[in-house]
Design an enzyme around this catalytic site. Structure first.
Site, short mmCIF file in Angstrom:
data_model
loop_
_atom_site.label_atom_id
_atom_site.label_comp_id
_atom_site.label_asym_id
_atom_site.label_seq_id
_atom_site.Cartn_x
_atom_site.Cartn_y
_atom_site.Cartn_z
N ASP A 67 0.55 -1.07 0.19
CA ASP A 67 -0.10 0.21 -0.01
C ASP A 67 1.43 0.93 -0.06
O ASP A 67 1.62 0.70 0.40
CB ASP A 67 -0.50 0.24 1.12
CG ASP A 67 -1.49 -1.05 1.77
OD1 ASP A 67 -2.44 -0.82 0.49
OD2 ASP A 67 -1.94 -1.95 2.21
N ASP A 69 0.39 5.43 1.68
CA ASP A 69 -0.59 5.90 2.45
C ASP A 69 0.44 7.64 2.42
O ASP A 69 2.12 7.83 2.53
CB ASP A 69 -0.30 5.48 3.52
CG ASP A 69 -1.09 4.46 3.96
OD1 ASP A 69 -2.36 3.80 2.84
OD2 ASP A 69 -1.12 3.17 4.73
N ASP A 152 3.34 3.66 14.75
CA ASP A 152 3.25 3.22 16.49
C ASP A 152 4.89 2.71 16.52
O ASP A 152 5.76 2.81 18.00
CB ASP A 152 2.42 1.54 15.68
CG ASP A 152 3.08 1.09 14.15
OD1 ASP A 152 3.80 1.92 13.64
OD2 ASP A 152 2.14 0.31 13.95
#
Length: 428
Positions: A67, A69, A152
């Site tokens: 992906d 982002d 994170d």
């Protein structure tokens, strides 16, 4: 080696480490064309636009990202104004999804664009406002330096900018990437209380990338593992569905057992059959590619979790009556469903697969009828794995099906699995 930057939340905005194009391997040729279009349009309209998260991490590791982002200082409404093919989603996190359709294949692609955010410090001054509008906690916009503190892991906190094609590192993520370390940003004990699911993500990154868990991160994971039981089943299900596609579930089970946290993740007695479960799941992950079997992955993983204990309870020689097998499945599915919130159709498919396995164990040779049953080929795969574990009990029946399968016509291109390969060590 670049100098290590602090990993904890700083009272002052830190100065980032800038890695120029000559010192990193990221090329625009490796970045999705539609992601580049979005970044350039935002940049041309005066907004910051960075490639973020796993895409930057994977490109630096010379891997192809799944992906792409993007993070920007444009607000969701401003993004929507720039892109007619976009939609604002989310209540907890307001962000934009920008949609593209391939003109040749018709395949749809969604690229996520989020606005930089900061952690809202709640005090007496804003407590009343936050209580009235709780979504403010996750939708208070900030700077790139503030946004990075909310992420994170340090290896996921790197930005790629089209401005001189540089990589921006606020938290020492590049050094952790070079050293192969998974490190939680900030105080790991506090961050795991915020979101215990980070324990599973940390294990997944460690297994998939072959990285080491940083010492304090590891200790916090072991200390807070019981919090996984407090995660809502729907949230756990959503998170695990994403992890299943990485092909590392068997390795994660092994790591969780070594860390002593497996019982916080999986219910009894599923967690007690780890040796057989991991071996079975490893074979399943090797045969069924996540890229071409995404719809079946969850039921295949749950079958791998349950089958060893079903065999342990029911036996395979002589083959148990199917009603006994069904009762064992129900008893084991119930606590697993409480933990993972499995959709009804997935629970039904798991029952069909396991019942199909025991039909084959019983010596049922009604070839045409069995082939018409839902999930027959999935049952056949697991039956063959049992045959390798119990050659004396199942060897004759395995031989029969091997002979039958070898006579079947060549597999069609659109068929999910090739039964001929099940009897060899070849992988799909």
């Amino acid at each position: 080696m670049h100098s290590q930057l602090p990993h904890t939340l700083q009272p002052e905005e830190p100065t980032p480490l800038i890695i120029p194009r000559a010192d990193h391997p990221i090329s625009r040729k490796k970045i999705d064309r539609n992601a580049l279009k979005i970044m350039y349009r935002l940049k041309d309209h005066g907004y910051l636009a960075y490639l973020v998260g796993g895409a930057v991490r994977d490109l630096l590791l010379r891997r192809q990202p799944a992906d792409f982002d993007i993070a920007t200082d444009a607000k969701p409404a401003q993004i929507k104004k720039l892109f007619r093919n976009s939609r604002i989603i989310g209540r907890r996190f307001r962000l934009a999804h920008i949609f593209f359709t391939d003109r040749i294949t018709g395949r749809q692609q969604i690229i996520e664009v989020a606005t930089f955010r900061k952690k809202l410090m709640i005090d007496e001054k804003n407590l009343e406002v936050v209580t009235a509008k709780p979504t403010m906690v996750n939708n208070t916009y900030g700077t790139p330096a503030e946004d990075v503190q909310r992420r994170d892991f340090t290896i996921n906190a790197l930005f790629y900018s089209l401005d001189r094609f540089k990589v921006i590192d606020y938290l020492g993520g590049l050094e952790d990437l070079e050293d192969g370390i998974v490190r939680i940003i900030g105080d790991p004990y506090e961050r795991l209380i915020e979101d215990p699911v980070r324990i599973l993500r940390a294990m997944e990154f460690s297994c998939r990338l072959g990285f080491t868990l940083e010492e304090q991160t590891l200790k916090a994971m072991q200390f807070h593992a019981p919090l996984l039981k407090e995660v809502s089943p729907s949230r756990m299900h959503e998170e695990l569905r994403g992890l299943y596609t990485k092909g590392t579930t068997s390795a994660m089970l092994d790591l969780a057992a070594k860390l002593g946290i497996i019982s916080s993740w999986l219910p009894y007695p599923t967690a007690t059959m780890l040796s057989q479960t991991r071996q079975l799941m490893q074979k399943m992950e090797g045969f069924f590619s996540p890229a071409t079997n995404e719809q079946q992955l969850e039921s295949l993983i749950v079958t791998s979790l349950l089958l060893p204990e079903v065999v342990n309870r029911c036996g395979i020689s002589p083959a148990p009556p199917l009603h006994q097998v069904n009762e064992a499945i129900e008893l084991l599915l119930h606590p697993l469903n409480d933990c993972l919130h499995l959709p009804r159709y997935q629970r039904h498919r798991v029952r069909e697969i396991i019942i199909g396995i025991f039909r084959l164990c019983s010596g049922d040779k009604r070839i045409k009828k069995l082939k018409k049953r839902p999930n027959f080929y999935l049952s056949l795969f697991f039956f063959i794995q049992l045959g390798r574990e119990y050659p004396k009990e199942l060897g004759k029946t395995i031989g029969f099906w091997h002979k039958q399968v070898s006579r079947w016509p060549a597999t069609k291109d659109d068929q999910v699995v090739d039964p001929k390969l099940m009897f060899s060590d070849q992988r799909h």
